[in-house]
Design a protein around this motif. Structure first.
Motif, PDB file in Angstrom:
ATOM      1  N   ALA A 143      -4.094  -6.334   8.664  1.00 31.08           N
ATOM      2  CA  ALA A 143      -3.474  -5.104   9.176  1.00 31.08           C
ATOM      3  C   ALA A 143      -2.493  -4.510   8.178  1.00 31.08           C
ATOM      4  N   LEU A 144      -2.075  -3.294   8.461  1.00 31.61           N
ATOM      5  CA  LEU A 144      -1.041  -2.597   7.705  1.00 31.61           C
ATOM      6  C   LEU A 144       0.193  -2.597   8.592  1.00 31.61           C
ATOM      7  N   LEU A 145       1.166  -3.435   8.199  1.00 30.70           N
ATOM      8  CA  LEU A 145       2.254  -3.727   9.129  1.00 30.70           C
ATOM      9  C   LEU A 145       3.421  -4.343   8.389  1.00 30.70           C
ATOM     10  N   GLN A 189       0.097  11.244   4.726  1.00 35.64           N
ATOM     11  CA  GLN A 189      -0.329  12.048   5.868  1.00 35.64           C
ATOM     12  C   GLN A 189       0.079  13.489   5.612  1.00 35.64           C
ATOM     13  N   LEU A 208      -4.343  10.020   8.582  1.00 31.69           N
ATOM     14  CA  LEU A 208      -3.836   9.090   7.581  1.00 31.69           C
ATOM     15  C   LEU A 208      -4.844   8.917   6.453  1.00 31.69           C
ATOM     16  N   ASN A 259       0.816  -1.212   0.000  1.00 31.72           N
ATOM     17  CA  ASN A 259       0.000   0.000   0.000  1.00 31.72           C
ATOM     18  C   ASN A 259       0.853   1.266   0.000  1.00 31.72           C
ATOM     19  N   TRP A 296       5.153  -0.154   8.742  1.00 31.87           N
ATOM     20  CA  TRP A 296       5.177   1.084   7.980  1.00 31.87           C
ATOM     21  C   TRP A 296       6.634   1.485   7.755  1.00 31.87           C
ATOM     22  N   GLY A 297       6.892   2.088   6.591  1.00 30.37           N
ATOM     23  CA  GLY A 297       8.206   2.654   6.370  1.00 30.37           C
ATOM     24  C   GLY A 297       8.356   3.955   7.153  1.00 30.37           C
ATOM     25  N   GLN A 298       9.511   4.608   6.976  1.00 26.56           N
ATOM     26  CA  GLN A 298       9.747   5.856   7.701  1.00 26.56           C
ATOM     27  C   GLN A 298       9.109   7.043   7.005  1.00 26.56           C
ATOM     28  N   GLY A 299       8.693   6.841   5.756  1.00 27.05           N
ATOM     29  CA  GLY A 299       8.008   7.893   5.021  1.00 27.05           C
ATOM     30  C   GLY A 299       8.965   8.765   4.230  1.00 27.05           C
ATOM     31  N   ILE A 339       0.180   5.081   1.597  1.00 30.89           N
ATOM     32  CA  ILE A 339      -0.670   5.844   2.504  1.00 30.89           C
ATOM     33  C   ILE A 339       0.038   7.166   2.749  1.00 30.89           C
ATOM     34  N   ASP A 380       0.687  -5.191   3.669  1.00 30.65           N
ATOM     35  CA  ASP A 380      -0.463  -5.877   4.241  1.00 30.65           C
ATOM     36  C   ASP A 380       0.036  -7.078   5.028  1.00 30.65           C
ATOM     37  N   PHE A 381      -0.438  -7.215   6.238  1.00 36.59           N
ATOM     38  CA  PHE A 381      -0.168  -8.411   7.033  1.00 36.59           C
ATOM     39  C   PHE A 381      -1.494  -8.892   7.576  1.00 36.59           C
ATOM     40  N   TRP A 422      -5.385   6.493   3.035  1.00 37.03           N
ATOM     41  CA  TRP A 422      -4.970   5.403   2.158  1.00 37.03           C
ATOM     42  C   TRP A 422      -5.103   5.844   0.708  1.00 37.03           C
ATOM     43  N   TYR A 428       3.871   7.061   2.903  1.00 37.11           N
ATOM     44  CA  TYR A 428       4.346   5.835   3.534  1.00 37.11           C
ATOM     45  C   TYR A 428       4.083   4.620   2.637  1.00 37.11           C
TER      46      TYR A 428
END
Lengths: 110, 117
Positions: free
Chosen positions: B103-105, B39, B45, B35, B107-110, B37, B99-100, B47, B95
């Protein structure tokens, strides 16, 4: 698509318990799993609850999640509050491939 | 460990294009939906898009449909977001997120994208 509504902010004292709600405006809260994310200032979000009530490894058991069909809402409960829990918290669910986030709740631990 | 590292952000003028990249490691990349996402500053947040492990199932939020294109290269363990016709309201941290299960898991550091003249 549905919406998820969270309180804008909550505050509580260290050592206490706080609950953050997430209300779904259409469709059943039980139709799709709810996740919760913590975002500390200046950091990326991290997952604290997935599939309504599951904790990823490394998340302390002070964090718990639940859903309430009668109020069509999900809740994140944090017990034994610590100052490090001060953060923004977002709920999230999904529908027909779209991911939906709540607006976020700022938790202040004072 | 699972790691996602975004790159490609920067300052661009309205109407410009930008391509974001995300380098994945620590897991079997082709097994997972991915994904993007974002901000916006001081906001929540949002998507934007996801892509299946094989790349044949793609979905976009209405806010970026027709302007943004998600893609992936499983041989390179990389995820991309091509952003065209950028607007001031696209200013945000972007970001890359795996997908896990549901969940969304993680996340990168952006990576920060700023659209300004």
């Amino acid at each position: 698509n549905f919406m998820l509504t969270q309180p804008h902010s909550v505050s509580e004292s260290p050592g206490k318990t706080v609950t953050i709600s997430c209300t779904r405006n259409s469709g059943s809260i039980a139709s799709n799993y709810v996740q919760w994310y913590q975002q500390r200032p200046g950091s990326s979000p991290t997952t604290v609850i997935y599939e309504d009530d599951q904790r990823p490894s490394g998340v302390p058991d002070r964090f718990s999640g639940s859903i309430d069909r009668s109020s069509n809402s999900a809740s994140l409960t944090i017990s034994g509050l610590k100052t490090e829990d001060e953060a923004d918290y977002y709920c999230q669910s999904y529908d027909t491939g779209n991911q939906v986030f709540g607006g976020g709740t700022k938790l202040t631990v004072l | 460990q699972v790691q996602l590292v975004e790159s490609g952000g920067g300052l661009v003028k309205p109407g410009a294009s930008l391509r974001l990249s995300c380098a994945a490691s620590g897991f079997t990349f082709s097994d997972h939906y991915m994904n993007w996402i974002r901000q916006a500053p001081g906001k929540g947040l949002e998507w934007l898009s996801h892509i299946s492990g094989s790349g044949d199932n793609i979905k976009y939020a209405d806010s970026v449909k027709g302007r943004f294109t998600i893609s992936r290269d499983n041989a390179e363990n990389s995820l991309y977001l091509q952003m065209n016709s950028l607007r001031a309201e696209d200013t945000a941290v972007y970001y890359c997120v795996r997908d896990f299960r549901t969940a969304l898991l993680p996340w990168g550091q952006g990576t920060l994208v700023t659209v300004s003249s």
